[in-house]
Design a protein around this motif. Structure first.
Motif, short mmCIF file in Angstrom:
data_model
loop_
_atom_site.label_atom_id
_atom_site.label_comp_id
_atom_site.label_asym_id
_atom_site.label_seq_id
_atom_site.Cartn_x
_atom_site.Cartn_y
_atom_site.Cartn_z
N LYS A 69 0.51 -1.07 0.20
CA LYS A 69 -0.12 -0.35 -0.09
C LYS A 69 0.48 1.07 0.31
O LYS A 69 0.38 2.47 -0.70
CB LYS A 69 -0.97 -0.50 0.86
N ARG A 70 2.24 0.77 0.37
CA ARG A 70 3.01 2.70 0.97
C ARG A 70 3.18 2.26 -0.61
O ARG A 70 3.85 3.84 -1.22
CB ARG A 70 3.97 1.80 2.00
N VAL A 71 4.25 1.70 -1.34
CA VAL A 71 5.31 1.79 -2.16
C VAL A 71 4.15 1.68 -3.57
O VAL A 71 4.52 3.05 -5.08
CB VAL A 71 6.53 0.53 -2.79
N ALA A 72 3.07 1.38 -3.52
CA ALA A 72 1.75 1.69 -4.95
C ALA A 72 1.64 2.92 -5.47
O ALA A 72 1.10 3.73 -4.67
CB ALA A 72 1.14 0.76 -4.35
N ARG A 73 2.12 3.14 -6.65
CA ARG A 73 1.85 4.28 -7.42
C ARG A 73 -0.06 4.44 -7.74
O ARG A 73 -0.75 3.00 -7.24
CB ARG A 73 2.02 4.32 -8.74
N PRO A 74 -1.11 4.66 -7.55
CA PRO A 74 -2.55 5.21 -7.79
C PRO A 74 -2.42 3.65 -9.16
O PRO A 74 -1.99 4.35 -9.87
CB PRO A 74 -2.92 6.27 -7.93
N ASP A 75 -3.93 2.46 -8.74
CA ASP A 75 -4.25 1.95 -9.77
C ASP A 75 -2.92 1.05 -10.14
O ASP A 75 -3.06 0.43 -10.66
CB ASP A 75 -4.30 2.64 -10.82
N LEU B 16 -2.91 -18.41 -9.22
CA LEU B 16 -2.49 -16.79 -9.53
C LEU B 16 -3.46 -15.49 -8.78
O LEU B 16 -4.81 -15.90 -8.57
CB LEU B 16 -2.76 -16.51 -11.51
N LEU B 17 -3.06 -14.78 -8.12
CA LEU B 17 -4.03 -13.66 -7.20
C LEU B 17 -3.34 -12.28 -8.13
O LEU B 17 -2.51 -11.81 -7.41
CB LEU B 17 -3.71 -13.95 -5.89
N ALA B 18 -4.17 -11.49 -8.33
CA ALA B 18 -4.25 -10.42 -9.28
C ALA B 18 -5.30 -9.24 -8.24
O ALA B 18 -6.48 -9.72 -8.17
CB ALA B 18 -4.53 -10.11 -11.05
N ALA B 19 -4.59 -8.11 -8.08
CA ALA B 19 -5.66 -7.22 -7.50
C ALA B 19 -4.62 -5.78 -8.10
O ALA B 19 -3.78 -5.50 -8.22
CB ALA B 19 -4.98 -6.82 -6.08
N ARG B 20 -6.02 -4.51 -8.18
CA ARG B 20 -5.75 -3.38 -8.18
C ARG B 20 -5.37 -2.59 -6.90
O ARG B 20 -5.92 -2.35 -6.01
CB ARG B 20 -6.95 -2.65 -9.01
N ILE B 21 -4.41 -1.99 -6.87
CA ILE B 21 -3.79 -1.37 -5.80
C ILE B 21 -4.90 0.12 -5.58
O ILE B 21 -4.38 1.13 -6.65
CB ILE B 21 -2.37 -0.79 -5.35
#
Length: 248
Positions: free
Chosen positions: A118-124, A242-247
């Motif tokens: 959550k901290r390092v991710a750019r939006p989306d 597999l597991l994927a998500a949008r941050i």
């Protein structure tokens, strides 16, 4: 999770025996990223996924807790390898376009890891993790190599291994992000019996079994199995969970 600590002991066989991943998977991840500036490959091992990501992103930051694994990762001009636990990336806040975890998420301290994502991710930013499912191959390979070894090493699989076999789920991993639908991918390999034996030796439970007095028995099983098999290429399929998500 204790089997994660054995990978440094088998770093040579791991770096030589573990396969790369489907090119279509890496292309899908890059297409989902808001930009293609920085990708973070977590639990990189000897860099199989990180080196593939380098074809799509300007910079790949690849981290692993084990120095022996990192030491064997091939140098690449836009891949930065670093020794670090999964929850300490060393990256700036809101800087990463894609976060990937190849066959390692089941070893992490998940609560702390998600906070770092959550901290390092750019939006989306896109997050994607995957792990092998049970190999699909010829019955001769199963009966001569895989099954006899699996019987010996069964007590040495950790909870983390068993989590990965169940398939990654948002609920079990307590992932705080919404799941993104992802196509099915699998590793379609053609390997010699010797390559398959090397892959088996890269299992964390195999190394732990050796440390608990089964090294000679496992070597005998491998030699007997190889003697029964023709030295040609065999189909060896590794389906991926597999597991994927949008941050957000």
């Amino acid at each position: 999770m204790d089997n994660a600590t054995t990978f440094g002991l088998q770093a040579d066989v791991y770096s030589s025996a573990r396969p790369t991943y489907p090119e279509e998977l890496l292309s899908w991840i890059a297409d989902q990223a808001p930009r293609r500036n920085i990708a973070w490959d977590v639990g990189t091992g000897s860099g199989q996924a990180a080196l593939m990501l380098a074809d799509y992103f300007s910079k790949v930051h690849a981290t692993d807790i084990d120095k022996e694994q990192i030491r064997r990762a091939p140098a690449h001009h836009n891949v930065d390898f670093a020794i670090a636990p999964a929850h300490i990336s060393g990256l700036s806040k809101n800087s990463v376009d894609a976060i990937t975890v190849a066959t390692a998420l089941h070893w992490f301290d998940h609560a702390r890891f998600w906070q770092e994502v959550k901290r390092v991710a750019r939006p989306d930013a896109i997050f994607c993790a995957w792990t092998y499912h049970r190999a699909e191959t010829d019955e001769q390979i199963q009966n001569s190599l895989i099954n006899p070894v699996a019987e010996v090493v069964e007590p040495y699989w950790s909870d983390g291994n068993r989590l990965s076999w169940r398939g990654y789920s948002k609920e079990e991993l307590q992932m705080p992000f919404e799941v993104v639908a992802i196509p099915h991918f699998q590793c379609n390999l053609q390997w010699t019996p010797l390559q398959i034996a090397g892959f088996i030796r890269s299992w964390s439970a195999y190394q732990k079994a050796c440390l608990n007095g089964h090294e000679e028995a496992l070597a005998t099983i491998e030699a007997a199995g190889l003697a029964k098999l023709e030295d040609n290429l065999w189909d060896f399929v590794l389906p991926l969970n597999l597991l994927a998500a949008r941050i957000p």
